[in-house]
Design a protein around this motif. Structure first.
Motif, PDB file in Angstrom:
ATOM      1  N   SER A  75       0.810  -1.226   0.000  1.00 25.03           N
ATOM      2  CA  SER A  75       0.000   0.000   0.000  1.00 25.03           C
ATOM      3  C   SER A  75       0.845   1.280   0.000  1.00 25.03           C
ATOM      4  O   SER A  75       0.280   2.370  -0.015  1.00 25.03           O
ATOM      5  N   TYR A  76       2.168   1.139  -0.018  1.00 26.45           N
ATOM      6  CA  TYR A  76       3.037   2.321  -0.035  1.00 26.45           C
ATOM      7  C   TYR A  76       2.823   3.098  -1.338  1.00 26.45           C
ATOM      8  O   TYR A  76       2.720   2.522  -2.415  1.00 26.45           O
ATOM      9  N   GLY A  77       2.719   4.406  -1.198  1.00 24.48           N
ATOM     10  CA  GLY A  77       2.538   5.246  -2.382  1.00 24.48           C
ATOM     11  C   GLY A  77       1.087   5.434  -2.766  1.00 24.48           C
ATOM     12  O   GLY A  77       0.786   6.106  -3.753  1.00 24.48           O
ATOM     13  N   ILE A  78       0.183   4.865  -1.976  1.00 19.09           N
ATOM     14  CA  ILE A  78      -1.251   5.027  -2.196  1.00 19.09           C
ATOM     15  C   ILE A  78      -1.803   5.829  -1.014  1.00 19.09           C
ATOM     16  O   ILE A  78      -1.591   5.467   0.153  1.00 19.09           O
ATOM     17  N   CYS A  79      -2.494   6.897  -1.314  1.00 18.50           N
ATOM     18  CA  CYS A  79      -3.051   7.759  -0.277  1.00 18.50           C
ATOM     19  C   CYS A  79      -4.040   6.966   0.582  1.00 18.50           C
ATOM     20  O   CYS A  79      -4.935   6.307   0.061  1.00 18.50           O
ATOM     21  N   LEU A  99      -0.336  10.232   3.003  1.00 16.82           N
ATOM     22  CA  LEU A  99      -1.376  10.963   2.275  1.00 16.82           C
ATOM     23  C   LEU A  99      -0.781  11.690   1.082  1.00 16.82           C
ATOM     24  O   LEU A  99       0.368  12.147   1.130  1.00 16.82           O
ATOM     25  N   CYS A 100      -1.595  11.823   0.026  1.00 19.79           N
ATOM     26  CA  CYS A 100      -1.173  12.643  -1.108  1.00 19.79           C
ATOM     27  C   CYS A 100      -1.164  14.104  -0.672  1.00 19.79           C
ATOM     28  O   CYS A 100      -1.677  14.455   0.397  1.00 19.79           O
ATOM     29  N   LYS A 101      -0.573  14.938  -1.494  1.00 25.05           N
ATOM     30  CA  LYS A 101      -0.458  16.356  -1.150  1.00 25.05           C
ATOM     31  C   LYS A 101      -1.828  17.003  -0.937  1.00 25.05           C
ATOM     32  O   LYS A 101      -2.033  17.753   0.007  1.00 25.05           O
ATOM     33  N   ARG A 102      -2.768  16.663  -1.804  1.00 25.80           N
ATOM     34  CA  ARG A 102      -4.107  17.270  -1.709  1.00 25.80           C
ATOM     35  C   ARG A 102      -4.764  16.899  -0.385  1.00 25.80           C
ATOM     36  O   ARG A 102      -5.263  17.764   0.336  1.00 25.80           O
ATOM     37  N   CYS A 103      -4.763  15.632  -0.032  1.00 29.71           N
ATOM     38  CA  CYS A 103      -5.396  15.198   1.213  1.00 29.71           C
ATOM     39  C   CYS A 103      -4.644  15.707   2.442  1.00 29.71           C
ATOM     40  O   CYS A 103      -5.260  16.031   3.461  1.00 29.71           O
ATOM     41  N   ALA A 104      -3.319  15.792   2.351  1.00 29.99           N
ATOM     42  CA  ALA A 104      -2.532  16.294   3.480  1.00 29.99           C
ATOM     43  C   ALA A 104      -2.836  17.764   3.752  1.00 29.99           C
ATOM     44  O   ALA A 104      -2.849  18.183   4.915  1.00 29.99           O
ATOM     45  N   THR A 105      -3.106  18.545   2.706  1.00 28.09           N
ATOM     46  CA  THR A 105      -3.403  19.953   2.924  1.00 28.09           C
ATOM     47  C   THR A 105      -4.836  20.160   3.413  1.00 28.09           C
ATOM     48  O   THR A 105      -5.135  21.185   4.009  1.00 28.09           O
ATOM     49  N   LEU A 106      -5.710  19.180   3.206  1.00 28.35           N
ATOM     50  CA  LEU A 106      -7.074  19.261   3.689  1.00 28.35           C
ATOM     51  C   LEU A 106      -7.176  18.967   5.181  1.00 28.35           C
ATOM     52  O   LEU A 106      -8.104  19.403   5.838  1.00 28.35           O
ATOM     53  N   ASP A 107      -6.236  18.191   5.709  1.00 25.40           N
ATOM     54  CA  ASP A 107      -6.257  17.835   7.131  1.00 25.40           C
ATOM     55  C   ASP A 107      -5.853  18.970   8.022  1.00 25.40           C
ATOM     56  O   ASP A 107      -5.139  19.815   7.833  1.00 25.40           O
TER      57      ASP A 107
END
Length: 107
Positions: A75-79, A99-107
């Protein structure tokens, strides 16, 4: 899909670096303190900084170990949030990124 062998090697190398750092911090913290009161206050401040570095290293080790688990289970590399691929640029910058960049900035 990221090259899992490549990232496993990068993570292993980083884990070794952090292990070395923790041992150096432990050694420094174990050094005898000066008898001079002024030097003791400086030593105490230095110890606080070293303890902070040691705790940061331990936290990063835990995160890297979780990343190694994700490599092993595929699962490495999968948000973990949106299940989209994490960019290699992000993985190169933050090896343990769950987390991907988009999801990390949403948290």
């Amino acid at each position: 899909m990221p090259d899992l062998t490549h990232y496993a090697q990068l993570i292993s190398t980083r884990l070794q670096e952090l292990d070395t750092r923790i041992h150096e911090v432990d050694h420094e913290l174990g050094e005898p303190k000066s008898a001079d009161m002024n030097d003791q206050s400086i030593d105490l401040e230095d110890d606080e900084v070293l303890e902070g570095l040691g705790m940061a290293a331990q936290k990063e080790i835990a995160l890297l170990n979780l990343a190694m688990t994700r490599i092993k289970d595929g699962s490495y590399g999968i948000c973990k949030k949106c299940e989209e691929p994490i960019s290699e640029a992000r993985l190169n910058a933050v090896l343990y990124a769950p987390l991907c960049k988009r999801c990390a900035t949403l948290d």
